[in-house]
Enzyme design. Structure first.
Site, PDB file in Angstrom:
ATOM      1  NE  ARG A 203      10.581  -6.190 -10.496  1.00  0.00           N
ATOM      2  CZ  ARG A 203      11.715  -5.568 -10.167  1.00  0.00           C
ATOM      3  NH1 ARG A 203      11.987  -5.339  -8.894  1.00  0.00           N
ATOM      4  NH2 ARG A 203      12.571  -5.192 -11.091  1.00  0.00           N
ATOM      5  CD  GLN A 217      13.248  -2.017 -14.239  1.00  0.00           C
ATOM      6  OE1 GLN A 217      13.448  -2.690 -15.254  1.00  0.00           O
ATOM      7  NE2 GLN A 217      13.617  -2.412 -13.038  1.00  0.00           N
TER       8      GLN A 217
HETATM    9  N1  PHE Z   1      17.054  -5.368 -14.662  1.00  0.00           N
HETATM   10  C1  PHE Z   1      17.712  -5.073 -13.407  1.00  0.00           C
HETATM   11  C2  PHE Z   1      16.642  -4.918 -12.316  1.00  0.00           C
HETATM   12  O1  PHE Z   1      15.488  -4.756 -12.619  1.00  0.00           O
HETATM   13  C3  PHE Z   1      18.542  -3.820 -13.509  1.00  0.00           C
HETATM   14  C4  PHE Z   1      19.736  -3.987 -14.424  1.00  0.00           C
HETATM   15  C5  PHE Z   1      19.630  -3.734 -15.779  1.00  0.00           C
HETATM   16  C6  PHE Z   1      20.958  -4.370 -13.909  1.00  0.00           C
HETATM   17  C7  PHE Z   1      20.726  -3.901 -16.610  1.00  0.00           C
HETATM   18  C8  PHE Z   1      22.063  -4.516 -14.729  1.00  0.00           C
HETATM   19  C9  PHE Z   1      21.945  -4.271 -16.075  1.00  0.00           C
HETATM   20  O2  PHE Z   1      16.929  -4.973 -11.147  1.00  0.00           O
END
Ligand code: PHE
Length: 346
Positions: A203, A217
């Protein structure tokens, strides 16, 4: 007698200067300072000498002995040091096996790698496969295929690091989340799908105690016939209990992500205060740990899954945050500053 002492002295000094090693020094010590040495015999005989001789011979014999003793210990230290170095280089072809061993530093897995392994283990036990994907990603997978068209305000949810590309080339970026792997997996397989995707995301953000420009993540995706929101809740509740303790409770609240409908955030009850409110949960009794939702029909359509037949749920969570919560760590930057005092604790 005095001459004899002078003779012993010159022989002793002579031999001392040509000693090769510690063993030879021991032979020298026995010869000149040992019980049966000439010098010791003379010292023993001093008592039977005349008064006058006793004084002079006694004094010089004692002086010689202490001189030789000093020389002995000086040479001993030097030869010991030399022997040590010989062993170090094994120049002499032998090893002193009595020397203490050198510690071999043992490596370990980075705390976040440990967390990745532990969380993947939980989902593998629940029937998920582990897959990984690229960190340099097309705009298409990171945004467009996830219902986030160019210039859509939802893009502001992810501050993006873009890759320079030639004009006319498809836009490229460092993935801002692991969600693009939802699309890549569905493009390449037919349901049933059960995958988790751990990995780095990026980010364009100022770094502080709770933000890093790179972090980890874990994405989850399950698509099949008859998958319902109850499956989402049951799976994530089970995950929360396995990771944070079986007495945990969970709370789901509405949230918005363009690629799910409905979208939720999941929180666990605070495991420090048990829900009463404390510093960790900022007085709320709840700790938000992930975003989730039912896969949006338009996302399914894009990968040629028929949304009338298939449904699914997806979720995503930040792994540093999970580790910080479990171990009471207050600064995310500690994970990536290579401070072994921190890393060795895990
Ligand atoms: N990709 C989202 C984020 O980074 C998180 C997310 C993943 C939300 C899958 C809903 C389903 O904020």
């Amino acid at each position: 007698m005095i001459e004899k002492l002078a003779d012993i002295k010159s022989k002793a000094l002579d031999e001392l200067s040509s000693l090769a090693d510690f063993n030879e020094l021991e032979v020298w010590r026995v010869r000149y300072l040992g019980k049966k040495s000439e010098l010791t015999q003379i010292l023993r005989g001093v008592a039977s000498l005349s008064q006058e001789q006793r004084k002079t011979v006694g004094a010089s014999a004692n002086e010689l002995r202490s001189n030789l003793e000093v020389l002995y210990s000086e040479n001993k230290d030097a030869l010991k040091e030399q022997a040590f170095q010989d062993v170090e280089t094994t120049a002499k072809g032998y090893k002193d096996i009595s020397l203490p061993g050198r510690p071999i530093p043992l490596g370990r897995l980075h705390p976040i790698t440990q967390t990745v392994n532990e969380i993947c283990g939980i989902f593998v036990a629940l029937g998920f496969q582990v897959v990984e994907g690229p960190e340099v990603e097309w705009d298409y997978y990171n945004f467009e295929a996830l219902n986030i068209p160019p210039d859509h305000p939802a893009r502001d949810m992810w501050d993006t690091l873009w890759i320079d590309t030639e004009s006319g080339q498809r836009p490229m970026l460092l993935r801002t989340h692991t969600s693009p792997m939802q699309i890549r997996v569905m493009e390449q397989t037919q349901p049933p799908v059960r995958v988790v995707v751990p990995g780095k995301v990026y980010r364009y953000e100022a770094t502080d105690a709770t933000h890093e420009s790179m972090f980890y993540q874990l994405e989850g995706l399950a698509v099949d016939e008859y998958i319902t929101f109850a499956d989402l809740k049951g799976t994530l509740y089970e995950f929360a209990k396995r990771l944070f303790g079986k007495e945990r409770r969970v709370r789901f609240r509405c949230d918005y992500f363009p690629f799910v409908e409905p979208g939720v955030e999941m929180a666990i009850d605070c495991f420090i205060c048990g829900g009463k409110g404390c510093r960790l949960c900022s007085g709320t009794g709840w700790i938000e740990i992930l975003g989730a939702g039912m896969v949006h029909p338009d996302v399914l359509r894009r990968v040629n899954y028929d949304p009338e037949v298939y449904t699914g749920f997806a979720f995503g969570l930040g792994l540093e945050r999970i580790h910080m919560l479990r171990y009471g760590i207050e600064d995310i930057r500690l994970f990536y500053s290579n401070d072994l005092r921190f890393l060795r604790q895990f």
